[in-house]
Design a protein around this motif. Structure first.
Motif, PDB file in Angstrom:
ATOM      1  N   ASN A  53     -19.501   2.131   9.960  1.00 60.55           N
ATOM      2  CA  ASN A  53     -19.401   2.093  11.358  1.00 60.55           C
ATOM      3  C   ASN A  53     -17.854   1.304  11.957  1.00 60.55           C
ATOM      4  O   ASN A  53     -17.639   1.674  13.218  1.00 60.55           O
ATOM      5  N   SER A  54     -17.624   0.419  11.230  1.00 66.40           N
ATOM      6  CA  SER A  54     -16.286  -0.507  11.910  1.00 66.40           C
ATOM      7  C   SER A  54     -15.119   0.095  11.382  1.00 66.40           C
ATOM      8  O   SER A  54     -14.064  -0.313  11.895  1.00 66.40           O
ATOM      9  N   SER A  55     -14.906   0.784  10.368  1.00 67.60           N
ATOM     10  CA  SER A  55     -13.850   1.170   9.832  1.00 67.60           C
ATOM     11  C   SER A  55     -13.043   2.012  10.480  1.00 67.60           C
ATOM     12  O   SER A  55     -11.787   2.095  11.020  1.00 67.60           O
ATOM     13  N   GLY A  56     -13.548   3.033  11.428  1.00 63.11           N
ATOM     14  CA  GLY A  56     -12.815   3.935  12.422  1.00 63.11           C
ATOM     15  C   GLY A  56     -12.180   5.123  11.663  1.00 63.11           C
ATOM     16  O   GLY A  56     -11.767   5.910  12.441  1.00 63.11           O
ATOM     17  N   ARG A  57     -12.032   5.132  10.424  1.00 66.80           N
ATOM     18  CA  ARG A  57     -11.631   6.085   9.626  1.00 66.80           C
ATOM     19  C   ARG A  57     -12.473   7.055   8.890  1.00 66.80           C
ATOM     20  O   ARG A  57     -13.454   6.686   8.367  1.00 66.80           O
ATOM     21  N   TYR A  58     -12.602   8.561   9.480  1.00 71.50           N
ATOM     22  CA  TYR A  58     -13.431   9.395   8.832  1.00 71.50           C
ATOM     23  C   TYR A  58     -13.150   9.959   7.466  1.00 71.50           C
ATOM     24  O   TYR A  58     -11.935  10.356   7.147  1.00 71.50           O
ATOM     25  N   LEU A  59     -14.085   9.944   6.475  1.00 76.47           N
ATOM     26  CA  LEU A  59     -14.060  10.410   5.440  1.00 76.47           C
ATOM     27  C   LEU A  59     -13.805  12.213   5.399  1.00 76.47           C
ATOM     28  O   LEU A  59     -13.275  12.653   4.586  1.00 76.47           O
ATOM     29  N   TRP A  60     -14.654  12.421   6.124  1.00 75.90           N
ATOM     30  CA  TRP A  60     -14.773  13.965   6.488  1.00 75.90           C
ATOM     31  C   TRP A  60     -15.208  14.288   7.818  1.00 75.90           C
ATOM     32  O   TRP A  60     -15.669  13.275   8.702  1.00 75.90           O
TER      33      TRP A  60
END
Length: 831
Positions: free
Chosen positions: A135-142
């Motif tokens: 939830n904290s990364s802000g980067r979408y894997l997909w």
């Protein structure tokens, strides 16, 4: 917060239903089990299984939560449906999002190659379904936005391409309404040279938007820089050579978007919460000319032409036989080779090629950019290259040139750009000696008048030999002594091209002018529908003997309209003059007049904004032709809704030229003691002082414009509290900054509101009290089509307050010959 694989979280975005074990020691997290659904945090979208109409297959999709009509905007397992209700959506042991059926078969997966063991999934209110590491990364894997199906929505959703990486984001149609698998049509951004949007039918182009000029796609005729729902093309958004198109909606409160349907049509729709239905506000392709290259190479498509395909001057059909059968795919070829192409010894062919202009064009496909701004440089650069066949210049792009066959050209009625097409010198119009033209004109005129005189004399002699009498509404032969006097035929003056019909023929055509054939009646007489023996339908305007329109007005209408030809002017077929009988024969207009639609509560609904704007533009173009472009300079003097006739396709045609006045070349205005026209449409200088000019027609045009936008008639509009006319009401709303209240409630489509408000602004500029403040018609057209972006502030209109008279109470100026709208011949309902 999302949903993690290693922990169970109670979260409003997605609801965890259960854990199941599909393999020893490997657990998978179930997100949804059919038929359960999950809703985005703001309650806007819903994720779940659905079945399209007439299908039992189950698909995982996203649709609107608060709209009762299930409108799916994204589908996961398009090619692999679940055959029953056993499907689940889960996070697999490799961290991917997956759709699995009851037999544990993976029907779809997000297919992220890197394996993560702590992934979460979330449905956003933007309807983007995202998979992320935590939830904290802000980067979408997909994310589903990177893999759209058939719908385009918010600015955060992009349709584009990265040529360097070979990546492409496109919309793909469903196969049918009951089958969401990938269909025949796809929409993508073509980044070659100058970006444009293309809809493909398999591997063939089906429609294209034309190049992007940093504001609009110039191949869409009704797209303006002032569009509320505008597109944006962005380059290098990821610093890797990407080009993307996004769409932004000005009214964020509306539910709206673009959908590519199974037939290859891109449709803009918005949800009407009151009517509980989707409203279609735009579509493309819309006409036969919008389909890609219907007229082949060098062919020009024009929906207003018949046939729709034309060859540009200097070109001819490649196959005349195919062209005559309606097969235009072979296109056109040039009649004369370019100067650089052959070993021509003919002196004419040794002269340098030139260019001819096609106005309001949808430019051809495959343009190349040329870095030059000078007009002469553009032509010379093109002429240096023998393969260069055309060029065009538009703001935001610059100069475009074409080195290939010109494909997918279209002639617009509005919008578009100027296209300069290369032709051999032989095909360019030569400048002729004006003295020679004058001599030829005079000779032709003298010969024509002589021939007409002979024919007219023979016709009069023949008609005098006919024995006719009128009795009980029928025509019979009568004695020579009482035959009609044809001496009035000379009132036609110089109109030799106008046919003269006998009253007998018109009586047969109208079934002896029976009541059943009567279309309407006004102060100047009655109008009847008729049909000639060859099937041609006509409208006969029969002047009453007590009519205020006497010989002068009759001759005026015959002379004026017989010399005018324009698609927005009614066509006069002929006339009849026998004794006291005077009749005009027009083309029959099946939809009668504009007021029959505009002021009728039922029929008004047929006039959506696109149709009304088309009518406004047609009236303006017809008026511009009268004022500036025809061989006569004509002031109509009685422009009003009942004098605008509508053909089968509701295209407008200006009619009733009995009060028109022809101006000389240097004449700017005229004065009369006999004021004719209709109160409510007459300019103040004309009604009060008898002064008329182009600007008096502009005033009438402004009143018409405000009536078309509001759906209210100026001559019957009344506010008892303030004694306001329609003009006064519009001015009051303008000053209160609430002018949108003037708009007909049936036109409240947000995507057109800015264009409608612009029309009201232009209407107020047209009805300003002083003639010098009003724009001319050419400027009005530029304002309406946004070629002039910034409009001046209007001054107070004339007649903003009015004295209300009863129907029977005469105007104080009635002795000056003004017609009341509902008793004038100009109020006839149909022709």
């Amino acid at each position: 917060m999302g949903i993690g694989r290693n922990s169970i979280v109670c979260h409003p975005v997605l609801v965890i239903l259960s854990f199941i074990t599909l393999h020893p020691c490997i657990a998978r997290l179930i997100i949804i089990r059919d038929p359960a659904t999950v809703i985005s945090s703001g309650g806007v979208f819903k994720l779940g299984f659905f079945s399209p109409s007439k299908s039992s297959n189950r698909y995982v999709g996203i649709w609107y939560n608060k709209i009762p009509e299930e409108t799916v905007v994204w589908v996961a397992n398009r090619e692999n449906p679940v055959s029953d209700s056993s499907g689940v959506v889960m996070i697999g042991d490799d961290g991917n999002l997956a759709v699995v059926d009851g037999r544990k078969r993976v029907m779809w997966t997000s297919n992220v190659t890197e394996i993560y063991y702590n992934t979460t999934v979330e449905l956003l209110d933007s309807r983007n379904l995202v998979l992320q590491k935590d939830n904290s990364s802000g980067r979408y894997l997909w994310e589903s936005f990177k893999y759209p199906s058939h719908a385009l929505f918010l600015p955060t959703m992009m349709i584009g391409v990265n040529p360097k990486l070979g990546e492409k984001t496109q919309l793909t149609s469903w196969k049918s309404n009951s089958d969401p698998s990938i269909g025949d049509f796809s929409l993508e951004l073509d980044p070659v040279s100058i970006p444009q949007v293309i809809i493909w039918n398999g591997s063939k182009s089906n429609w294209r938007s034309g190049p992007w000029n940093n504001q609009i796609f110039i191949g869409i005729s009704d797209m303006y820089s002032t569009y509320l729902n505008g597109f944006t093309v962005s380059r290098d958004v990821d610093q890797k050579g990407s080009v993307y198109v996004t769409v932004d909606f000005a009214n964020k409160s509306l539910v709206q978007g673009y959908f590519l349907n199974s037939t290859g049509t891109m449709i803009e729709k918005w949800w009407d919460d009151e009517k509980k239905e989707w409203i279609q506000s735009w579509l493309g392709p819309r006409t036969e000319c919008d389909i890609y290259a219907p007229c082949g190479p060098f062919g020009i498509c024009d929906t207003l032409s018949s046939p729709i395909c034309l060859c540009f001057k200097g070109f001819e059909p490649k196959s005349v036989r195919e062209w005559s059968t309606g097969n235009w795919s072979g296109g056109c070829v040039k009649r004369t080779q370019f100067q650089c192409e052959g070993n021509n010894t003919n002196g004419e062919n040794q002269k340098e090629d030139g260019f001819m202009k096609l106005e309001k064009a949808k430019v051809p496909d495959f343009p190349n950019y040329m870095n030059t701004a000078n007009v002469e440089e553009r032509e010379q650069e093109c002429l240096k290259n023998c393969s260069c066949v055309a060029y065009s210049y538009t703001n935001g792009i610059g100069c475009m040139i074409w080195n290939v066959n010109l494909l997918d050209m279209q002639k617009f009625s509005m919008g578009g750009v100027d296209l300069y097409i290369r032709v051999a010198h032989k095909e360019i119009d030569k400048k002729r000696d004006p003295r020679l033209l004058i001599i030829i004109t005079v000779v032709i005129g003298v010969v024509g008048i002589s021939i007409f005189g002979c024919l007219l004399w023979r016709r009069i002699t023949k008609m005098r030999g006919k024995k006719m009498k009128y009795k009980g509404g029928l025509y019979f032969k009568r004695d020579k002594e009482t035959s009609p006097d044809f001496s009035d035929s000379n009132m036609l003056g110089e109109s030799p091209e106008l046919p003269v019909f006998t009253i007998e023929k018109l009586a047969i055509a109208t079934n002896n002018f029976t009541f059943d054939n009567k279309l309407g009646e006004g102060g100047f007489g009655s109008v009847y529908k008729g049909k000639f023996s060859d099937g041609q339908e006509i409208a006969v305007k029969r002047l009453s003997k007590s009519s205020g329109q006497g010989s002068v007005e009759f001759k005026n209408e015959v002379v004026v309209i017989s010399k005018l030809q324009h698609r927005n002017l009614v066509r006069l077929i002929g006339c009849c003059i026998e004794g006291e009988e005077k009749m005009l024969i027009y083309e029959y207009m099946s939809n009668k007049s504009l007021d029959a639609f505009l002021f009728d509560p039922t029929k008004r609904a047929l006039l959506d904004w696109r149709k009304r704007f088309q009518i406004i533009e047609g009236i303006c173009r017809g008026t511009l032709y009268l004022h500036r472009d025809s061989r006569l300079r004509v002031i109509h003097r009685d422009l009003k809704a009942s004098n605008i006739l509508l053909d089968e396709e509701l295209n407008p045609k200006i009619s009733d030229f009995g009060m028109a006045r022809i101006f000389g070349g240097n004449e700017l205005q005229a004065n009369t003691i006999r004021v004719v026209g209709t109160y409510g449409y007459m300019s103040p200088e004309y009604a009060m002082e008898g002064i008329f000019s182009e600007k008096s027609d502009v005033f009438s045009l402004g009143v018409l414009l405000l009536e078309i936008v509001s759906g209210k008639r100026n001559t019957s509009f009344y506010q008892p509290e303030q004694s306001l006319s329609l003009l006064g009401h519009a001015w009051k709303l303008w000053n209160e900054d609430y002018v949108q209240a003037l708009i007909d409630p049936g036109l409240l489509e947000p995507c057109f509101q800015e264009e409608i408000l612009r029309c009201i602004h232009v209407g107020l500029l047209c009805v300003q009290e002083f003639a010098k403040d009003r724009p001319i018609v050419s400027i009005i057209l530029s304002m309406l089509t946004s070629e002039i972006a910034h409009l001046p502030t209007p001054k107070q209109p004339a007649f903003t307050e009015r004295q209300i008279y009863s129907d029977s109470e005469p105007s104080e100026k009635s002795h000056r010959g003004c017609s009341i709208n509902n008793v004038s011949i100009t109020a006839i309902q149909g022709r």
